[in-house]
Design an enzyme around this catalytic site. Structure first.
Site, PDB file in Angstrom:
ATOM      1  N   GLU A  49       0.900  -1.104  -0.051  1.00 18.45           N
ATOM      2  CA  GLU A  49      -0.044  -0.038   0.027  1.00 18.45           C
ATOM      3  C   GLU A  49       0.891   1.349   0.093  1.00 18.45           C
ATOM      4  OE1 GLU A  49      -1.559   2.803   3.132  1.00 18.45           O
ATOM      5  OE2 GLU A  49      -2.126   0.867   3.669  1.00 18.45           O
ATOM      6  N   HIS A  50       1.914   1.369   0.847  1.00 22.31           N
ATOM      7  CA  HIS A  50       2.768   2.262   0.773  1.00 22.31           C
ATOM      8  C   HIS A  50       3.591   2.659  -0.624  1.00 22.31           C
ATOM      9  CE1 HIS A  50       3.533   3.586   5.273  1.00 22.31           C
ATOM     10  NE2 HIS A  50       2.557   2.908   5.166  1.00 22.31           N
TER      11      HIS A  50
END
Length: 420
Positions: A49-50
């Site tokens: 996600e990052h």
């Protein structure tokens, strides 16, 4: 007006048109979280996600931020135990730009080596921040105690070891396995034209989807345990958590269970709030809440208080829950909790962001379009007998528990509460 479509690749689109809006929320939901991780790759979903924001084949990390900021939009993401979502909110006229950026992140995230190593440090700092947030630690330990060594008992952020020693190849392989069309839902809420939206999804997502027939990996069945975990920390407050096995998101008992949580510790008139905070002044924060997943769920009670109040608070929790099992809830409690549930729904659906999440998760996990009228009718149909039956079912099992705080003789008291 609702709109739903499944494309040949398996990709699904759900959309809710809202009158009087000038903005639109677009969310890309992927059916992956710690529930589909193992001990070796726990934390990969959140790390990905990052990394989605750290550049693609045609955009740098700064380029992604600049394109969104240039149109005055917002972009963000979150990872839950059972899904990942990255999303935008923008003026309706800028929806295509947002879809362009989101699809580029989804398909073409490059994970450049320098950004990859730098982002490890960011995630490791986030893990440390969580460790310094005792109520988060308490909740994570309660999940570990309830689900034992099962995937739902893992943390969303993962372990420092897994993040520190992860490599780009393993992360890309994990993403390739889970970021597939059949495991992806695009949820849109706000102002848009259906036909235009459909064409944009075709252009930016469907035309780029793999056509290999990859299927969503199913979540494993769960079993509930009654273990106790603790973490001694030199902090001012002690933190207690109790957890029981509950119901899955698709269970008809979910509505009665929500009302039970409201009666036990859902608001200022709830039993635990009144007895522990208002009448005895033993805690500032005490509440009960349920969680729902595909294969099961939880019913949990949390309290933050001084160490000298632990035994007395645990005694009150025991008395209140045993009294509820013996006498049941009252008609007045049912009426109040039902109204609270219905009006909370009304408030939630006035937020396009909340609606986008409700629609996205409902289709992602159960392939059903969220229906507020169905939800409201379900709450209005719950009876006192329904709630009492759910209470007996939930509290008949031994509970899992956790403690975070200073070392004290009373730290195990939360594990010794007897219900039933």
């Amino acid at each position: 007006m609702d709109f739903y479509k499944q494309y040949p690749s398996g990709l699904r689109l759900v959309a809710k048109s809202l009158d009087g809006f000038y903005t639109v929320c677009v969310g890309v939901f992927v059916d992956v979280g710690c529930v589909k991780e193992n001990a070796e790759n726990n934390g990969y979903s959140h790390f990905i996600e990052h990394l989605l924001f750290k550049g693609t084949k045609k955009r740098t990390a700064l380029g992604i931020s600049e394109e969104i900021d240039d149109i005055g939009a917002n972009i963000n993401a979150y990872t839950a135990k059972d899904n990942t979502c990255f999303y935008t909110k923008s003026a309706a006229d800028d929806m295509e730009k947002c879809l362009d950026v989101l699809s580029d992140m989804y398909f073409n995230a490059a994970f450049p080596e320098q950004e990859f190593e730098r982002e490890k440090g960011v995630v490791l700092e986030e893990i440390k921040m969580c460790e310094d947030t005792p109520d988060d630690v308490c909740q994570d330990l309660a999940a570990k105690a309830l689900f034992c060594k099962q995937t739902l008992g893992q943390t969303i952020l993962g372990t420092p070891h897994n993040i520190k020693y992860s490599d780009r190849h393993s992360i890309l392989k994990f993403k390739e396995k889970h970021y597939v069309p059949s495991a992806t839902v695009i949820s849109v809420c706000g102002k848009f034209d259906f036909d235009k939206l459909d064409k944009l999804i075709e252009r930016y997502f469907e035309s780029n989807c793999r056509k290999d027939g990859a299927l969503t990996e199913t979540e494993p069945p769960v079993r509930y345990c009654s273990e106790f975990y603790h973490s001694f920390k030199q902090i001012e407050q002690s933190h207690l958590q109790m957890a029981w096995g509950g119901f899955g998101f698709g269970s008809d008992k979910r509505y009665a269970n929500n009302i039970l949580a409201s009666v036990v510790g859902g608001g200022m008139t709830s039993r635990l709030y009144q007895k522990i905070r208002e009448q005895q002044g033993l805690a500032y924060t005490v509440y009960a809440y349920p969680s729902y997943y595909s294969q099961g769920g939880t019913f949990e009670i949390y309290a933050g208080l001084s160490a000298e109040n632990i035994d007395k608070t645990c005694g009150i929790v025991s008395d209140e829950l045993n009294g509820l099992l013996q006498d049941g809830i009252t008609d007045k409690e049912l009426a109040r909790a039902s109204v609270q549930a219905v009006n909370s729904l009304y408030m939630n659906v006035e937020s396009s962001m909340t609606l986008m999440r409700l629609y996205g998760r409902s289709v992602l996990k159960f392939n059903e379009v969220f229906d507020i009228d169905k939800e409201i009718q379900a709450y209005k149909s719950v009876t006192v007998d329904d709630v009492n039956a759910v209470a007996r079912q939930v509290f008949s099992a031994a509970h899992a528990s956790s403690y975070v705080g200073i070392e004290t003789d009373a730290y195990k008291s939360v594990s010794k509460i007897k219900i039933g």
